[in-house]
Scaffold this motif. Structure first.
Motif, short mmCIF file in Angstrom:
data_model
loop_
_atom_site.label_atom_id
_atom_site.label_comp_id
_atom_site.label_asym_id
_atom_site.label_seq_id
_atom_site.Cartn_x
_atom_site.Cartn_y
_atom_site.Cartn_z
N ILE A 45 44.09 36.01 42.24
CA ILE A 45 44.09 36.60 43.58
C ILE A 45 43.07 35.88 44.46
N VAL A 46 41.85 35.70 43.91
CA VAL A 46 40.80 35.01 44.67
C VAL A 46 41.30 33.65 45.14
N GLU A 88 26.69 28.20 67.37
CA GLU A 88 27.17 28.08 68.75
C GLU A 88 26.00 28.23 69.72
N LEU A 110 46.07 41.06 48.93
CA LEU A 110 45.02 42.00 48.56
C LEU A 110 45.53 43.44 48.65
N PRO A 115 49.28 26.99 66.96
CA PRO A 115 48.21 26.86 65.95
C PRO A 115 47.53 28.19 65.66
N ALA A 149 37.45 36.80 49.35
CA ALA A 149 38.87 36.77 48.97
C ALA A 149 39.12 37.62 47.74
N ALA A 150 38.05 38.05 47.07
CA ALA A 150 38.24 38.82 45.84
C ALA A 150 38.53 40.27 46.17
N PRO A 151 39.47 40.89 45.43
CA PRO A 151 39.72 42.31 45.66
C PRO A 151 38.46 43.10 45.30
N LEU A 189 41.03 36.28 39.25
CA LEU A 189 40.76 34.91 39.71
C LEU A 189 41.96 34.36 40.48
N PHE A 205 42.20 31.31 53.54
CA PHE A 205 40.98 31.18 54.35
C PHE A 205 40.66 29.71 54.60
N PHE A 206 40.77 28.92 53.52
CA PHE A 206 40.44 27.49 53.64
C PHE A 206 41.35 26.83 54.66
N TRP A 248 38.31 44.62 41.88
CA TRP A 248 38.13 43.67 40.79
C TRP A 248 36.65 43.31 40.64
N LEU A 265 34.73 24.22 68.05
CA LEU A 265 34.00 25.06 67.10
C LEU A 265 33.23 24.20 66.11
N VAL A 317 44.09 33.89 47.89
CA VAL A 317 43.59 34.40 49.16
C VAL A 317 42.63 33.41 49.80
N VAL A 318 41.77 32.83 48.99
CA VAL A 318 40.79 31.90 49.55
C VAL A 318 41.49 30.64 50.07
N LEU A 340 33.37 32.62 51.15
CA LEU A 340 34.80 32.83 51.40
C LEU A 340 35.50 33.33 50.14
N ALA A 341 35.11 32.77 48.99
CA ALA A 341 35.74 33.16 47.73
C ALA A 341 35.43 34.62 47.41
N TRP A 351 45.56 39.01 53.27
CA TRP A 351 45.52 40.46 53.43
C TRP A 351 46.65 41.15 52.69
N ARG A 361 40.50 27.77 58.10
CA ARG A 361 39.29 27.05 58.53
C ARG A 361 39.63 25.62 58.94
N PHE A 406 38.27 21.40 53.12
CA PHE A 406 38.70 22.79 53.00
C PHE A 406 40.22 22.90 53.06
#
Lengths: 326, 325, 311, 334
Positions: free
Chosen positions: C287-288, B214, C241, C226, B140-142, C285, C295-296, B145, C309, C291-292, B136-137, C238, C299, C41
């Motif tokens: 940005i990462v 699944e 980025l 949700p 998430a990175a551009p 870093l 995502f977390f 970069w 799920l 953004v992450v 995921l990380a 997004w 999740r 997460f």
């Protein structure tokens, strides 16, 4: 007695995606879910709509409640064509006709408490808020949901299937309707619980003088709660009569097979093979003439060319079969 | 067959819509890009000549039909600055982008699918628990970069790989194929491919992993166990085969998205591709070139969306073998 | 009539609407918080957001210098390319600007872009999905065709062309992101609405005479919120980025310090070949992390609201 | 000797709310060449017990005790290799929903061939012939071997599942609600197929169902489960005609019967206990109209003879209890 509900040559087709050939030839194929059925239900009657999956019984139930609109034909409720209802007339109809669902686990909004669920029809009917609780409690008493206080604030996932079905019934009854459609009301419940719900529905119906339609594939259930039974096959009514007679002396070959196929809880029972074979044909392309002919042990040449009408063979007894024409 | 025609028609409709949007976007923008081209020191006559040349003196609707007509003939105009037909400019760099995109997608998907299936199989192991946030990380990175970091390390610090371009200066080849197969080209390809693959592998990996998880719960996998089939048959023939369907669709979609999405990576590595071309065209207000590049990127995307759609219905028997009878 | 029966258990006061609402929201937050503790997460995501939000709010306090000011050493020399140290926590750029302060100020524009885009994407997508799915027919067809077209525009090239011609501005980036990302949300919400619409309890509401409005907003909408959040939190990433990419390509607005701008500055100033890792690693870093975090959280959300799920 | 003998089987599930003791000390036997009907309501543990025999269980399931002896060999302690060897060659399975149990991306014929080749050691040609043979046997048209599962109707899929189960000539077939999802007419046809194949190959069958009339139609033996326990078992004829456990008696009253005169159906009030709680005594006690104080504590031993048993302290009074049970008011809780 006057007919509360009259279905006159009701048809419901569901369009399906057309193939290129069908587009080219300008044909519009459709699933013939209900294909010209007529019947009248008298006030206070309880009628079973019996048939296998895909026979159109659920669609018929939805049509009777105007959850679907017929492709052709009319349904009159208390003299009014329900297809044309709008505004206040529709709201009145919604108050008078209610539905009990097959699966109580899905028929209740998971985010609503019992109080809110049963009060939903009151909100929609514009009943003053102050009266809600009293009427909800009254409805819960009616369905024997003991310990009312304990249940009011529960969510569906905190209750058992039997309790949930009582809540569903209470919701249907809270506006004091005169007509009830029950779609397989106990098929999702365990046997030991089923009897309780069926008894309750029978008692409530009598106490409130309701007219009811039970939709089911289960002959034994229909026999238990219905005075009269309509047997459906592939979008048609093939037999109509008092339940006991239909079961004891079925006239249509399909009904005969159906009665024979029902398993009974005794070791001593007939094991002779069923007279009919094959599967229910595709509702997109039903056979010509009689729809049952290609599975019927008695099929004749006439069955393919001419559709047998549902005709009266005895008082209050109708059958759609050429064998009985003579 | 019917599905194919229907989708094809649908795709043409989308192409038309995109082409129209493109037309409006380039003609109605404030500060028309042409303004930059029409220098003040040109005489009015010269200016009019240019306007006429591009049909810009006509009413908008007429321009629109001229534009559509030109497109149908593959006529994209002439680049303001390169003084060459736009189509020629585009076709000169397009193969570079395709090679870059396909190589990185293939690397990413082969790795992602295998790693995803492995992680699903090793559910709840230490490696699985660590891998998911790591993936995921990276996602998430551009992209640019990641490219910068790789460039700084492998090119500038270690000096192992070239820092940019597709070929070293002064190299000439008999044909494009020779060029693509040359060691020099491959050395230039490594870092950008690695950058893109690192970024792209997350999707197939996560998709494969969750599909596998699944599918492993599906009744038919339980049945395969009951049948006493080998672990190989269960995991590969049944679970992976079913889990792979959506990943293949994602691959096709990925080709379409990446052709335009590579822009930043092409910039970082000075890769002579369509994205870099677009950025330079926009920066220099070379409007026919920018429009052509955008159009090409969009057409690839639309085409791949169509391919993905068809692929799915071909590979899934529930769609391709729908029984009508 | 039943209302006059006055059963013995009465009266229980009917609660007014807004205390019930407060209770419901309270319960939802409590449930989410409880879940948060269980889901590592989501907890990590929320923590990262909180930290960055605090940094953004206190940027002026936390920054040691003006991010765009050209700094000089006490000796009067330009403070260019200084290595990280006590005076300049992360060193300086080749023009003598403080990297740490730029980083701190970049948080603001990142969060601004991310959150605004997320709100627009989620609300646009939700409304379109809800209307399209519930009403179906022509409305649905038209809206879904719009969605198809939006998804057929290559994302980054579209933003580049738009920015290139309209000029750099954060609003345009947000608009472009929203314009191209709403269809993803709308499609998912639409399909969810399509299935919810057929649920027995929605049918039950209809048969008891509930209005279309009531069915849509009381019975269906709460179940899709949700999902809106889920897609919103993905859109944050997004948007950030995209802003970074656009700035990196040199189309960013010159007077806003953003992480993408910092990276572009570093790239253009040969920070890579000079090995000035202190310049281009920190913004990347950051940005990462932001953004992450999205995502977390998404999740974690899936785990809370779509437990099937889960393993 | 019985083909399969289950002793004191315990299967527990780990759930977020604690341990659910789905099967909590169940014992029964499956004689060679007979159909055993395993009946009970939802959540009674019948499916778990049946699946336990195959050894393929969800990840959160745990064998907490007991034994499953197949021809005298305990499957729970046998090496994995041995258990895998027995799967499908000796013990096959027919699932409730054949739709989900067939892999959607392979043709039905290919799925038959897969097991014939991989487990049956046949070559391709032999497997192809055998697959056609099997289709014939269960009454499916051989032409449909090349169809995908979704192209089959419900009844056809169930027949395909039966063909699959019989592919390697097993001795024991476990059928988990094989006809529940089918319409009555198809249900009857599929049951007839199962019964005739069982006779023809002298199979032992465990038929899991919630429907006593299905048991009555095909079973030789019946095992009644309630809340993780076996509460009554014996020859189907005897158990169905003269139940010895109050739960079985109650089930009968609640079951609509098309052949008898319409009397009123009588529900069993209350609901089964929560299996995530520690339970003592007879699990049916809270719903039982004949409960006596000793029922609520300690273990309830099986009482019985003539191959019949019932886990009821008052089994000796069965004749009298049966008479009382037929009176609806008996079942009305005050």
């Amino acid at each position: 007695m006057a007919a509360l509900l009259e279905a006159d040559d009701v048809v419901k087709h569901f369009p399906v995606k057309r193939s290129l050939g069908e587009i080219a030839t300008g044909r519009h194929p459709a699933v013939h879910a209900v294909d010209g059925i007529s019947f009248a239900i008298e006030s206070g009657e309880s009628v079973g709509l019996l048939g296998e999956s895909g026979c159109g019984k659920t669609t018929t139930g939805r049509l009777l409640l105007r959850l679907a609109v017929p492709t052709a034909g009319t349904i009159r409720f208390d003299g009014q064509d329900i297809g044309t209802l709008a505004g206040d007339d529709l709201a009145t109809f919604r108050r008078r006709a209610q539905l009990v669902f097959q699966n109580p686990f899905e028929a209740l909004n998971p985010r609503f408490t019992v109080l809110r669920a049963i009060a939903e029809p009151l909100v929609n009917a514009g009943v003053p808020r102050a009266d809600h609780q009293a009427r909800v409690v009254e409805a819960m008493r009616r369905v024997n949901l003991a310990d009312v206080d304990q249940h009011l604030d529960k969510y569906p996932h905190q209750m058992s299937g039997g309790q949930l079905q009582r809540v569903v019934l209470a919701r249907a009854l809270v506006l004091e309707p005169i007509f009830l459609v029950a779609d397989e009301p106990v098929s999702m419940l365990d046997v030991s619980v089923r009897a309780g719900i069926l008894n309750l529905m029978r008692d409530v119906r009598q106490a409130m003088g309701l007219t009811a339609v039970y939709i089911s594939h289960d002959l034994a259930l229909v026999r238990y709660v219905c005075d009269r039974t309509l047997v459906m096959y592939l979008g048609k009514v093939v037999e109509d009569g008092p339940t006991e007679e239909v079961i004891r002396l079925p006239q249509h070959p399909y009904t005969q097979a159906l009665v024979k196929a029902v398993p009974v809880p005794h070791v001593d029972q007939s094991h002779e093979p069923l007279p009919i074979k094959g599967n229910v044909p595709d509702a997109k392309n039903p056979p010509s003439g009689c729809r049952f002919r290609d599975r019927c042990p008695h099929a004749m040449a006439r069955c393919a060319s001419e559709e047998p009408p549902l005709r009266e063979v005895a008082p209050r007894r109708r059958v759609a079969c050429h064998l009985l024409a003579a | 067959m019917r599905l194919l025609l229907e989708r094809l028609l649908h795709t043409l409709l989308v192409v038309w819509a995109v082409v129209t949007i493109l037309f409006l976007m380039f003609r109605l923008m404030p500060g028309s890009p042409l303004a930059a081209y029409l220098h003040d020191n040109l005489s009015e006559e010269q200016q009019n000549l240019i306007l006429q040349q591009f049909g810009l003196d006509r009413p908008l609707w007429e321009q629109y039909f001229i534009y559509l007509g030109n497109l149908l003939q593959g006529e994209l105009g002439v680049s303001f600055f390169q003084r060459r037909p736009v189509l020629d400019v585009l076709l000169a760099v397009f193969p570079n982008t395709i090679v870059l995109t396909l190589s990185s997608l293939i690397v990413a998907y082969v790795f992602g699918v295998l790693a995803g299936a492995y992680l699903a199989w090793r559910r709840n192991s230490v490696i699985e628990r660590a891998a998911v946030p790591a993936v995921l990380a990276i996602r998430a990175a551009p992209e640019f970069w990641i490219g910068m970091v790789l460039l700084a390390i492998f090119s500038f610090e270690l000096g192992w790989l070239p820092s940019g371009g597709a070929n070293s200066p002064g190299m000439f080849y008999d044909s494009e194929i020779d060029r693509f197969l040359s060691l020099d080209f491959l050395r230039h390809l490594i870092l950008p491919v690695l950058t893109l693959a690192l970024y792209l592998q997350g999707l197939p990996l996560l998709l494969m992993r969750s599909n596998m998880l699944e599918v492993m719960h599906d009744e038919f996998v339980t049945m395969a166990r009951m049948k006493g089939l080998s672990e190989w048959s269960i995991v590969i023939r049944h679970a992976a085969r079913n889990a792979l369907l959506p990943v293949l669709t994602a691959f096709a979609l990925g080709v379409g998205v990446s052709v335009g999405g590579n822009v930043v990576v092409e910039i970082v590595f000075s890769w002579p591709g369509i994205g870099r071309l677009l950025v330079n065209a926009v920066a220099t207000l070379d409007y026919p070139l920018a429009q052509g590049a955008f159009l090409l990127i969009a057409l690839v995307l639309i085409f791949m969306n169509f391919v993905a759609d068809m692929l799915y219905s071909m590979l899934d028997p529930r769609v391709s073998h729908a029984r009508v009878a | 009539m039943p209302a006059s029966l006055e059963p013995a258990t009465l009266p229980r006061p009917t609660p007014a609407l807004w205390p019930r609402l407060v209770r419901a929201v309270g319960r939802a937050i409590a449930r989410a918080a409880a879940q948060l503790r269980r889901d590592g997460f989501a907890l990590a995501g929320v923590t990262i957001y909180t930290v960055f939000a605090v940094v953004a709010l206190l940027a002026d306090v936390l920054a040691t210098h003006d991010p765009m000011e050209i700094l000089f050493l006490p000796t009067g020399k330009l403070a260019a390319n200084i290595r990280p140290g006590a005076d300049f926590l992360l060193g300086t750029t080749n023009l003598g600007r403080d990297i740490y302060s730029q980083l701190i100020h970049g948080t603001r524009s990142a969060l601004l872009v991310g959150l605004s885009a997320a709100v627009v994407v989620a609300s646009l997508g939700t409304v379109v999905g809800l209307v399209s799915g519930y009403f179906g027919g022509r409305i649905d067809m038209v809206m879904m065709r719009f969605a198809d077209v939006a998804l057929s525009l290559p994302f980054l090239p579209f933003v580049i062309v738009l920015i290139g011609f309209l000029g750099a501005s954060i609003n345009i980036i947000i608009m472009a992101v929203a314009l191209l990302l709403w269809p993803n949300t709308a499609r998912v919400i639409r399909s969810q609405v399509l299935s919810l619409r057929e649920r027995a309890y929605v049918e039950a509401a209809r048969v008891t005479g509930a209005s279309t409005w009531r069915i849509m907003f009381v019975h269906i909408a709460p179940n899709i919120l949700p999902l809106s959040f889920l897609y919103g939190s993905i859109a944050i990433g997004w948007a950030i980025l995209t802003e970074a990419s656009v700035s990196f390509l040199g189309f960013g607005s010159a007077n806003v310090v953003s992480w993408g701008y910092m990276l572009q500055d570093a790239f253009a100033s040969q920070a890579l070949s000079r090995g000035h890792f202190n310049w281009f690693i920190p913004p990347g870093l950051c940005i990462v992390l932001v953004v992450v975090a999205g995502f977390f959280i998404s999740r974690g959300y899936e785990e809370i609201f779509f437990p099937k799920l889960r393993d | 000797m019985a083909l399969l003998s289950i002793r004191d089987l315990r299967v527990h599930y780990r759930t977020p709310r604690g341990v659910t003791r789905a099967v909590d000390g169940a014992s029964f036997e499956v004689p060679e060449g007979q159909i055993v009907g395993l009946v009970g309501e939802s959540g009674c543990g019948k499916t778990t017990a049946a699946r336990a025999i195959t050894g393929v269980m969800p990840a959160n399931a745990r064998f907490a005790g007991g034994s499953i002896a197949y021809r005298g060999e305990d499957l729970l302690t046998a090496p994995d290799r041995r258990v895998k060897e027995l799967r499908w060659r000796d013990i096959a399975f027919i699932p409730q929903s054949a739709m989900n149990s067939l892999d959607p991306v392979y043709r039905v014929g290919a799925q038959l061939r897969e097991v014939l080749i991989e487990r049956g050691g046949m070559d391709r040609a032999r497997a192809t012939t055998r697959a056609a043979e099997l289709f014939d046997m269960v009454g499916l048209d051989q032409g449909r071997l090349d169809d995908y599962p979704h192209q089959f109707s419900g009844g056809m899929r169930q027949r395909a599942a039966i063909a699959l189960a019989l592919a390697l000539n097993p001795s024991l077939v476990i059928a988990d609600e094989p006809v529940t999802a089918l319409d009555v007419i198809v249900q009857r046809q599929v049951l007839d197929t199962i019964k005739s194949l069982q006779r023809r190959f002298n199979l032992s069958v465990i038929l899991v169902t919630h429907d006593i009339s299905v048991v009555a139609y095909v079973a030789d033996q019946v095992v009644v489960m309630y809340a993780g326990h076996v509460i009554e078992q014996g020859p189907a004829r005897a158990v169905l005609a003269e139940p010895n456990h109050p739960y079985t008696m109650g089930l009968y009253n609640a079951f609509p019967d098309l052949t008898s005169a319409v009397s009123s159906l009588v529900p069993i009030e209350g609901s089964p206990p929560d299996l995530s709680q520690e339970l003592t005594g007879c699990r049916f006690a809270p719903r039982c109209p004949f409960v006596i104080e000793p029922c609520r504590s300690g273990a309830i031993p099986d009482q019985g003879n003539d191959g019949r048993s019932a886990a009821c302290l008052r089994a000796a009074e069965a004749v009298e209890l049966r008479r009382l049970a037929r009176v609806p008011s008996t079942w009305l809780h005050s």
